[in-house]
Structure formats: C-alpha cells, structure tokens
Design an enzyme around this catalytic site. Structure first.
Site, PDB file in Angstrom:
ATOM      1  N   LYS A   2      -8.254   9.176  -7.400  1.00 39.66           N
ATOM      2  CA  LYS A   2      -7.606   8.095  -7.945  1.00 39.66           C
ATOM      3  C   LYS A   2      -7.565   8.233  -9.547  1.00 39.66           C
ATOM      4  O   LYS A   2      -8.225   8.939  -9.871  1.00 39.66           O
ATOM      5  CB  LYS A   2      -8.177   6.831  -7.473  1.00 39.66           C
ATOM      6  CG  LYS A   2      -8.157   6.405  -6.114  1.00 39.66           C
ATOM      7  CD  LYS A   2      -8.828   5.074  -5.710  1.00 39.66           C
ATOM      8  CE  LYS A   2      -8.575   4.650  -4.137  1.00 39.66           C
ATOM      9  NZ  LYS A   2      -9.273   3.352  -3.904  1.00 39.66           N
ATOM     10  N   ASN A  19     -13.160   3.234  -7.377  1.00 42.25           N
ATOM     11  CA  ASN A  19     -13.897   4.046  -6.462  1.00 42.25           C
ATOM     12  C   ASN A  19     -13.565   5.429  -6.307  1.00 42.25           C
ATOM     13  O   ASN A  19     -13.816   6.035  -5.226  1.00 42.25           O
ATOM     14  CB  ASN A  19     -14.184   3.204  -5.243  1.00 42.25           C
ATOM     15  CG  ASN A  19     -12.887   2.898  -4.412  1.00 42.25           C
ATOM     16  OD1 ASN A  19     -11.659   3.687  -4.845  1.00 42.25           O
ATOM     17  ND2 ASN A  19     -12.831   2.526  -3.380  1.00 42.25           N
ATOM     18  N   HIS A  66      -9.321   7.930  -2.396  1.00 41.18           N
ATOM     19  CA  HIS A  66      -8.662   7.141  -1.068  1.00 41.18           C
ATOM     20  C   HIS A  66      -8.930   8.276   0.292  1.00 41.18           C
ATOM     21  O   HIS A  66      -8.656   9.430  -0.086  1.00 41.18           O
ATOM     22  CB  HIS A  66      -7.190   6.935  -1.334  1.00 41.18           C
ATOM     23  CG  HIS A  66      -6.738   6.428  -0.219  1.00 41.18           C
ATOM     24  ND1 HIS A  66      -6.794   5.182   0.215  1.00 41.18           N
ATOM     25  CD2 HIS A  66      -5.765   6.943   0.809  1.00 41.18           C
ATOM     26  CE1 HIS A  66      -5.724   4.847   1.366  1.00 41.18           C
ATOM     27  NE2 HIS A  66      -5.389   6.235   1.741  1.00 41.18           N
ATOM     28  N   GLU A 112       0.994   7.470   5.710  1.00 36.91           N
ATOM     29  CA  GLU A 112       0.374   7.670   4.116  1.00 36.91           C
ATOM     30  C   GLU A 112       1.052   9.263   3.977  1.00 36.91           C
ATOM     31  O   GLU A 112       1.470   9.203   2.761  1.00 36.91           O
ATOM     32  CB  GLU A 112      -0.781   7.723   4.130  1.00 36.91           C
ATOM     33  CG  GLU A 112      -1.382   5.819   4.116  1.00 36.91           C
ATOM     34  CD  GLU A 112      -3.051   5.806   4.139  1.00 36.91           C
ATOM     35  OE1 GLU A 112      -3.566   6.900   4.023  1.00 36.91           O
ATOM     36  OE2 GLU A 112      -3.348   4.518   4.090  1.00 36.91           O
TER      37      GLU A 112
HETATM   38  P1  DAT Z   1     -10.861   1.921   1.725  1.00 38.11           P
HETATM   39  O1  DAT Z   1     -10.142   2.257   0.323  1.00 38.11           O
HETATM   40  O2  DAT Z   1     -12.149   2.174   1.804  1.00 38.11           O
HETATM   41  O3  DAT Z   1      -9.929   2.175   2.993  1.00 38.11           O
HETATM   42  P2  DAT Z   1      -9.835  -0.888   1.836  1.00 38.11           P
HETATM   43  O4  DAT Z   1      -8.638  -0.145   2.879  1.00 38.11           O
HETATM   44  O5  DAT Z   1     -10.349  -1.970   2.524  1.00 38.11           O
HETATM   45  O6  DAT Z   1     -10.741   0.328   1.563  1.00 38.11           O
HETATM   46  O7  DAT Z   1      -9.095  -1.184   0.487  1.00 38.11           O
HETATM   47  C1  DAT Z   1      -8.098  -0.511  -0.204  1.00 38.11           C
HETATM   48  C2  DAT Z   1      -8.571  -0.418  -1.809  1.00 38.11           C
HETATM   49  O8  DAT Z   1      -8.472  -1.809  -2.284  1.00 38.11           O
HETATM   50  C3  DAT Z   1     -10.065  -0.002  -2.211  1.00 38.11           C
HETATM   51  O9  DAT Z   1     -10.233   1.529  -2.002  1.00 38.11           O
HETATM   52  C4  DAT Z   1     -10.264  -0.629  -3.432  1.00 38.11           C
HETATM   53  C5  DAT Z   1      -9.545  -2.059  -3.029  1.00 38.11           C
HETATM   54  N1  DAT Z   1     -10.511  -3.147  -2.682  1.00 38.11           N
HETATM   55  C6  DAT Z   1     -10.923  -3.301  -1.338  1.00 38.11           C
HETATM   56  N2  DAT Z   1     -11.735  -4.322  -1.402  1.00 38.11           N
HETATM   57  C7  DAT Z   1     -11.510  -4.565  -2.569  1.00 38.11           C
HETATM   58  C8  DAT Z   1     -12.232  -5.991  -3.275  1.00 38.11           C
HETATM   59  N3  DAT Z   1     -12.865  -7.026  -2.441  1.00 38.11           N
HETATM   60  N4  DAT Z   1     -12.188  -6.169  -4.562  1.00 38.11           N
HETATM   61  C9  DAT Z   1     -11.389  -5.430  -5.335  1.00 38.11           C
HETATM   62  N5  DAT Z   1     -10.812  -4.247  -4.772  1.00 38.11           N
HETATM   63  C10 DAT Z   1     -10.869  -3.979  -3.508  1.00 38.11           C
HETATM   64 MG    MG Z   2      -8.004   1.765   3.510  1.00 38.50          MG
END
Ligand code: DAT
Ligand code: MG
Length: 134
Positions: free
Chosen positions: A10, A113, A116, A127
C-alpha cells in the site's frame, strides 16, 4: 494445492521505502511473484477495488489513502496462497497483529496497514482480474 492471491504493497509502505523488505519476505515465504506492477490508483479505481466496503464509515478515508500515492500490486502463487499470505500480513489492525507479521512490523494504523491480501478464492480471482488482464 497451488493457489493465487492478490497482494498490494500500500502507499504508506511505498512511501516508507520498504518495498524491498516486503518483497524479500514474500520470496522467503515461498511465493512465486507471477505478476507485478507499480501504479498510482485514481480515487475511482480505489473505490472500485474496495466496492465491497462502500457502505462502511471508513470507505471515503480508505479510498483517499489508497489513491494518495503509488502502490505495488502483485499476483502471488503458492500452496494455500490466500490463507498463507493473510497469515504473513497479520491482523487488519497492526496493534492486534502478531509479532513477526508484516502489519505488526510495518503498519501504522488500521487504515495505514502496509499490505493487502485477498480473503477467499472468489475474491482473489476478482481482485487479480481487476488489475491484470488475462
Ligand atoms: P483486510 O485488509 O484485513 O482484508 P478488511 O477487508 O476488513 O481488512 O478492510 C479493508 C481495509 O479497510 C483494511 O485493510 C483497512 C481498512 N479498514 C478496515 N476496517 C477499518 C476501520 N475500522 N477503520 C479504518 N479503516 C479500516
Ligand atoms: Mg479484506
């Protein structure tokens, strides 16, 4: 069974000059990098990629962040690639991620973070197709 997953380094990680360290880890974990490119997502491209999260409160911030600078997108290949890559990344929130995971080591916040990874076979296929034409 050999499987493919989509990985992204990212914009936060690209800015921190840690592309090399993340790619080294990918190779050390036995993944083959089947495709890779650097691109600066437009806001619309980021929104399209994260469309599944469109009704979440963080959608706007997340897509602003993902279009804030260049990112690296990759197709990774390995046995059990989807689950293994998620294990190497660690939990979404770096504060919750286990020591030794990429997000624990390199992530700054739940939004910034570092990496991805796809979460299932069907999403991986979707994707990968989003960034790489057959
Ligand atoms: P992951 O990336 O672990 O698959 P996800 O699909 O739930 O997690 O969410 C996609 C992205 O969105 C994640 O990498 C960061 C952002 N995100 C998720 N939950 C969030 C939150 N509560 N606040 C801010 N950003 C968030
Ligand atoms: Mg995800």
């Amino acid at each position: 069974m050999t499987e493919k997953t989509l990985a992204i380094i990212k914009p936060d990680a690209v800015k921190k000059n840690i592309i090399g360290r993340i790619i080294q880890r990918i190779e050390d974990e036995g993944f083959k990098i089947a495709a890779m490119k650097m691109l600066h997502l437009t806001k619309d491209e980021a929104k399209g990629f994260y469309i599944v999260h469109k009704s979440r409160p963080f959608y706007e911030d997340l897509t602003n962040f993902m279009s804030s600078g260049p990112a690296i997108v990759m197709t990774l290949e390995r046995d059990d690639a989807i689950a293994h890559w998620r294990q190497v990344m660690g939990a979404t929130d770096p504060a919750q991620a286990k020591p030794g995971t990429l997000r624990r080591e390199f992530g700054f916040s739940v939004e910034r973070n570092a990496t991805h990874g796809s979460d299932a076979r069907e999403t991986a296929e979707w994707e990968i197709a989003y960034f790489f034409k057959k």
